[in-house]
Design a protein around this motif. Structure first.
Motif, PDB file in Angstrom:
ATOM      1  N   ASN B 228       0.825  -1.216   0.000  1.00 26.28           N
ATOM      2  CA  ASN B 228       0.000   0.000   0.000  1.00 26.28           C
ATOM      3  C   ASN B 228       0.859   1.266   0.000  1.00 26.28           C
ATOM      4  O   ASN B 228       0.448   2.305  -0.498  1.00 26.28           O
ATOM      5  CB  ASN B 228      -1.108  -0.013   1.052  1.00 26.28           C
ATOM      6  CG  ASN B 228      -0.605   0.099   2.459  1.00 26.28           C
ATOM      7  OD1 ASN B 228       0.231   0.927   2.744  1.00 26.28           O
ATOM      8  ND2 ASN B 228      -1.135  -0.737   3.334  1.00 26.28           N
ATOM      9  N   GLN B 229       2.102   1.125   0.496  1.00 27.57           N
ATOM     10  CA  GLN B 229       3.024   2.260   0.402  1.00 27.57           C
ATOM     11  C   GLN B 229       3.401   2.506  -1.064  1.00 27.57           C
ATOM     12  O   GLN B 229       3.353   3.654  -1.556  1.00 27.57           O
ATOM     13  CB  GLN B 229       4.285   1.955   1.236  1.00 27.57           C
ATOM     14  CG  GLN B 229       5.385   2.972   1.135  1.00 27.57           C
ATOM     15  CD  GLN B 229       5.082   4.222   1.949  1.00 27.57           C
ATOM     16  OE1 GLN B 229       4.030   4.311   2.579  1.00 27.57           O
ATOM     17  NE2 GLN B 229       5.970   5.191   1.922  1.00 27.57           N
ATOM     18  N   GLY B 233       2.467   5.637  -3.730  1.00 28.58           N
ATOM     19  CA  GLY B 233       3.477   6.337  -4.526  1.00 28.58           C
ATOM     20  C   GLY B 233       3.088   6.383  -6.002  1.00 28.58           C
ATOM     21  O   GLY B 233       3.233   7.424  -6.665  1.00 28.58           O
ATOM     22  N   VAL B 234       2.572   5.259  -6.477  1.00 27.85           N
ATOM     23  CA  VAL B 234       2.149   5.188  -7.878  1.00 27.85           C
ATOM     24  C   VAL B 234       0.994   6.157  -8.122  1.00 27.85           C
ATOM     25  O   VAL B 234       0.971   6.903  -9.126  1.00 27.85           O
ATOM     26  CB  VAL B 234       1.734   3.744  -8.244  1.00 27.85           C
ATOM     27  CG1 VAL B 234       1.072   3.695  -9.622  1.00 27.85           C
ATOM     28  CG2 VAL B 234       2.950   2.831  -8.213  1.00 27.85           C
ATOM     29  N   LEU B 235       0.055   6.182  -7.207  1.00 29.48           N
ATOM     30  CA  LEU B 235      -1.096   7.080  -7.357  1.00 29.48           C
ATOM     31  C   LEU B 235      -0.659   8.543  -7.375  1.00 29.48           C
ATOM     32  O   LEU B 235      -1.148   9.347  -8.179  1.00 29.48           O
ATOM     33  CB  LEU B 235      -2.102   6.859  -6.219  1.00 29.48           C
ATOM     34  CG  LEU B 235      -2.916   5.571  -6.259  1.00 29.48           C
ATOM     35  CD1 LEU B 235      -3.860   5.511  -5.065  1.00 29.48           C
ATOM     36  CD2 LEU B 235      -3.721   5.472  -7.553  1.00 29.48           C
ATOM     37  N   VAL B 236       0.265   8.866  -6.477  1.00 31.02           N
ATOM     38  CA  VAL B 236       0.766  10.258  -6.420  1.00 31.02           C
ATOM     39  C   VAL B 236       1.429  10.626  -7.745  1.00 31.02           C
ATOM     40  O   VAL B 236       1.201  11.707  -8.301  1.00 31.02           O
ATOM     41  CB  VAL B 236       1.764  10.426  -5.249  1.00 31.02           C
ATOM     42  CG1 VAL B 236       2.472  11.774  -5.323  1.00 31.02           C
ATOM     43  CG2 VAL B 236       1.032  10.289  -3.927  1.00 31.02           C
ATOM     44  N   VAL B 249      -0.810   3.226   4.825  1.00 27.91           N
ATOM     45  CA  VAL B 249      -0.918   3.211   6.294  1.00 27.91           C
ATOM     46  C   VAL B 249       0.285   3.920   6.905  1.00 27.91           C
ATOM     47  O   VAL B 249       0.152   4.720   7.844  1.00 27.91           O
ATOM     48  CB  VAL B 249      -0.991   1.747   6.802  1.00 27.91           C
ATOM     49  CG1 VAL B 249      -0.941   1.695   8.316  1.00 27.91           C
ATOM     50  CG2 VAL B 249      -2.252   1.072   6.291  1.00 27.91           C
ATOM     51  N   LEU B 250       1.466   3.624   6.365  1.00 30.89           N
ATOM     52  CA  LEU B 250       2.679   4.232   6.922  1.00 30.89           C
ATOM     53  C   LEU B 250       2.653   5.759   6.798  1.00 30.89           C
ATOM     54  O   LEU B 250       3.045   6.471   7.718  1.00 30.89           O
ATOM     55  CB  LEU B 250       3.914   3.678   6.201  1.00 30.89           C
ATOM     56  CG  LEU B 250       4.136   2.167   6.343  1.00 30.89           C
ATOM     57  CD1 LEU B 250       5.306   1.719   5.476  1.00 30.89           C
ATOM     58  CD2 LEU B 250       4.396   1.804   7.788  1.00 30.89           C
ATOM     59  N   GLU B 251       2.182   6.240   5.664  1.00 27.31           N
ATOM     60  CA  GLU B 251       2.126   7.692   5.458  1.00 27.31           C
ATOM     61  C   GLU B 251       1.166   8.351   6.454  1.00 27.31           C
ATOM     62  O   GLU B 251       1.421   9.449   6.934  1.00 27.31           O
ATOM     63  CB  GLU B 251       1.679   8.012   4.026  1.00 27.31           C
ATOM     64  CG  GLU B 251       2.714   7.683   2.966  1.00 27.31           C
ATOM     65  CD  GLU B 251       3.912   8.644   3.002  1.00 27.31           C
ATOM     66  OE1 GLU B 251       3.797   9.729   3.581  1.00 27.31           O
ATOM     67  OE2 GLU B 251       4.971   8.279   2.451  1.00 27.31           O
ATOM     68  N   ASN B 252       0.089   7.654   6.736  1.00 28.91           N
ATOM     69  CA  ASN B 252      -0.852   8.205   7.719  1.00 28.91           C
ATOM     70  C   ASN B 252      -0.224   8.274   9.107  1.00 28.91           C
ATOM     71  O   ASN B 252      -0.462   9.229   9.850  1.00 28.91           O
ATOM     72  CB  ASN B 252      -2.131   7.387   7.747  1.00 28.91           C
ATOM     73  CG  ASN B 252      -3.027   7.708   6.573  1.00 28.91           C
ATOM     74  OD1 ASN B 252      -3.513   8.833   6.453  1.00 28.91           O
ATOM     75  ND2 ASN B 252      -3.221   6.752   5.678  1.00 28.91           N
TER      76      ASN B 252
END
Lengths: 322, 303
Positions: B228-229, B233-236, B249-252
């Protein structure tokens, strides 16, 4: 007066999807050692899991000492009073035998010191000695069976539910396991529900048996009563005029076989009852015939069915017997 | 553990009494910790980074305050200059503490994944659930017992270093100045570490309850957090929207950490409302709890 039943089943049914495992079991089991006998798939293990609340019944109820495993508080209480020895390989990963028994004892409510003491006592009792400090993953099947019995005894329960305890044991191990179960059921005053498909195991350790077949009770009762054959064949040793006795039996229409000059195998007349446990009181008609024919009877021995006979007969009759 | 043998081979009835306790999860947790620490190599490898971080940061913190003390004793600038130096030191220590906390986050992930992955999976594989649930143990006791096991290891990897560094700062700072001026960072660090470890623990246990092999649960846990990390990144990159980092989750967690410690978001990476992160993490943890409830129910009631 009969003792209060330890376990009562009322119209207990359990289905796995559309496959019925137990169908309307209604039964009261007396105190002491009781065998739960049946072929594979008869529903024995399902019944044990229902009793512990590990399965939910489809309908009906089961109670152990008045406790209903469907109710949470009862379930916790009865698990304190019951020791369960599961059938398959059940191990606590990464532990040695002492840790397994002590941990499960702690979970049942023993203090840390009591749990450790009980672990050593029960492992001594079941005959796990030096190996108790080895990780249980390295145990042979026999050692695992002993360990499973030890953990079931950790909290000194009133009732033991033993699921195929002799599975995978060599003859010596099996003999020792049966001796332990017999001791627990008879000398230690535990109530034992022994679940097995091995008839000699049940015959050797239990006083009462329930035969399950395809999820129904096919037969239930005291083994001593069940193994007295309906036809009541007896071995009779005679003295005096044996030929005249044989003629008298024939004249009276009594089925008999002559095995030796002075020994007969005789089927008691239908109203003659049975000869149980060496008591020949019901063989009076034979004594009359012997006296009348000038012979005398030196001995009468009841010929008992084995539990295997009863079991096979029950299964062959499709479990329709009451 | 005694090695004495009684060799009696007679049955001894238990003369004592069972003491039902509400804290039935504790013996289970203690047994889990005892079993896990039997293997020394993973313990050494997994805790070495945390230990090194703790030691290094503790020395640095100690050095900062000691240096300041020497300035105070010696020919250092008096008055305003000294106060400014102390304030600068405390701010620097605060920064070090937060940096240590963020560093140990990764170690905690490794530790919790390693020690938590087998806890339910191995019980399922070896049929231990039948032994546990034939005892007066509820499903909640079972989950709490397993969770406490994993929290103990996670706390040792993340909470303990932070507390040790805080203690070092507290004892080294003159007149307890660090505690007086930066007490908020201590409880915030403890809160952040607890949040991270509990969330990780729930996730790893949920994954462990879905499989029968520890290795699968380990792989699943890493896959979950890493995929999900990477996906975020791909979505961004695709949509050129930095707020899509929320998918991770990590970014949150980082967003919450930065908010808690009032860190600068000058790079514009995590500018979404912190409430969103709390909601997302609450949802993820609720999912973990639901999976655990479902799977552990199947462990007790086997059909």
């Amino acid at each position: 007066m009969p003792a209060a039943p330890v376990l009562e089943l009322r119209d207990l049914s359990k289905s796995y999807g559309r496959v019925p495992a137990l169908s309307g079991l209604t039964l009261s089991l007396p105190p002491g050692a009781v065998g739960l006998l049946g072929p594979n798939g008869a529903g024995k293990t399902t019944l044990l899991k229902l009793l512990l609340g590990l399965l939910r019944p489809s309908s009906g109820s089961a109670t152990i000492a008045g406790l209903d495993p469907r109710r949470r508080a009862d379930r916790l209480e009865l698990r304190r009073r019951v020791g369960y020895m599961p059938e398959g390989d059940c191990l606590l990963p990464g532990m040695n035998a002492v840790e397994v028994v002590a941990t499960l004892g702690r979970l049942t409510g023993l203090s840390a010191s009591d749990a450790m003491k009980r672990a050593h006592e029960t492992l001594d009792y079941v005959g796990v000695h030096e190996a108790r400090y080895r990780e249980v993953d390295q145990y042979s099947t026999g050692m695992k069976q002993r360990l499973k019995l030890a953990q079931a005894l950790a909290h000194d329960p009133e009732l033991l539910l033993l699921d195929e305890p002799t599975n995978g044991l060599d003859p010596r191990g099996r003999r020792e396991m049966l001796a332990l179960i017999h001791d627990l059921g008879h000398a230690q005053g535990k109530h034992v529900l022994l679940c097995s498909h091995l008839l000699p195991d049940v015959e050797r350790t239990c006083g009462h048996v329930v035969v399950l077949d395809r999820g129904r009770v096919a037969e239930s009762g005291r083994i001593a009563d069940m193994t007295v054959s309906d036809g009541a064949w007896v071995d009779v040793d005679v003295g005096g005029d044996a030929d005249a006795f044989a003629a008298a039996l024939a004249d009276a229409g009594v089925d008999h076989e002559r095995g030796a000059p002075l020994r007969f195998r005789v089927r008691l007349p239908a109203d003659g009852g049975a000869v149980a446990d060496g008591c020949a009181a019901d063989a009076d008609p034979l004594f009359e015939l012997a006296r009348a024919s000038g012979a005398w009877i030196a001995g009468v021995r009841g010929e008992r069915s084995t539990l295997e006979d009863v079991f096979l007969r029950t299964l062959e009759s499709g479990g329709d017997r009451p | 553990m005694t090695t004495a043998r009684t060799e009696t081979e007679v049955y001894r009835p238990f003369a004592g009494a069972l003491r039902p306790s509400r804290l039935r999860c504790l013996p289970l947790a203690a047994a889990g910790v005892r079993v896990a620490v039997k293997r020394k190599l993973p313990l050494l490898l997994l805790y070495a980074p945390s230990a090194i971080t703790t030691i290094v940061f503790s020395f640095v913190v100690y050095g900062k305050f000691t240096l300041e003390a020497s300035i105070e004793r010696g020919d250092a600038p008096p008055g305003m200059a000294m106060a400014a130096a102390l304030a600068g030191t405390i701010a620097e220590v605060r920064r070090l503490l937060i940096q240590a906390l963020m560093n140990t986050q990764v170690f905690a992930l490794l530790v919790v994944t390693w020690y938590g992955s087998g806890l339910i999976a191995e019980d399922r594989r070896l049929g231990a659930n039948l032994l546990y649930f034939s005892r007066p143990l509820t499903r909640l006791d079972y989950v709490l017992g397993k969770l406490l096991t994993v929290l103990a290891f996670g706390a040792l990897a993340m909470l303990a270093p932070v507390l040790v560094i805080c203690a070092m700062a507290a004892f080294s700072s003159p007149e307890w100045s660090f505690v007086k001026q930066e007490s908020d960072v201590i409880w915030k660090a403890a809160a952040f570490a607890s949040l991270w470890v509990v969330s990780l623990g729930l996730g790893v246990l949920a994954l462990s309850s879905l499989v029968k092999r520890k290795a699968l649960a380990v792989a699943g846990a890493f896959a979950f957090y890493m995929i999900n990390q990477a996906f975020s990144g791909v979505l961004v990159a695709l949509f050129d929207d930095p707020d899509l980092r929320r998918v991770s989750v990590l970014e949150n967690f980082l967003r919450i950490g930065h908010w808690m410690f009032a860190l600068d978001e000058a790079d514009g990476h995590r500018t979404w409302p912190v409430a969103d992160s709390f909601w997302i993490l609450a949802g993820v943890n609720a999912l973990f709890v639901a999976i655990l409830a479902w799977r552990v129910r199947k462990l007790e009631v086997v059909a």
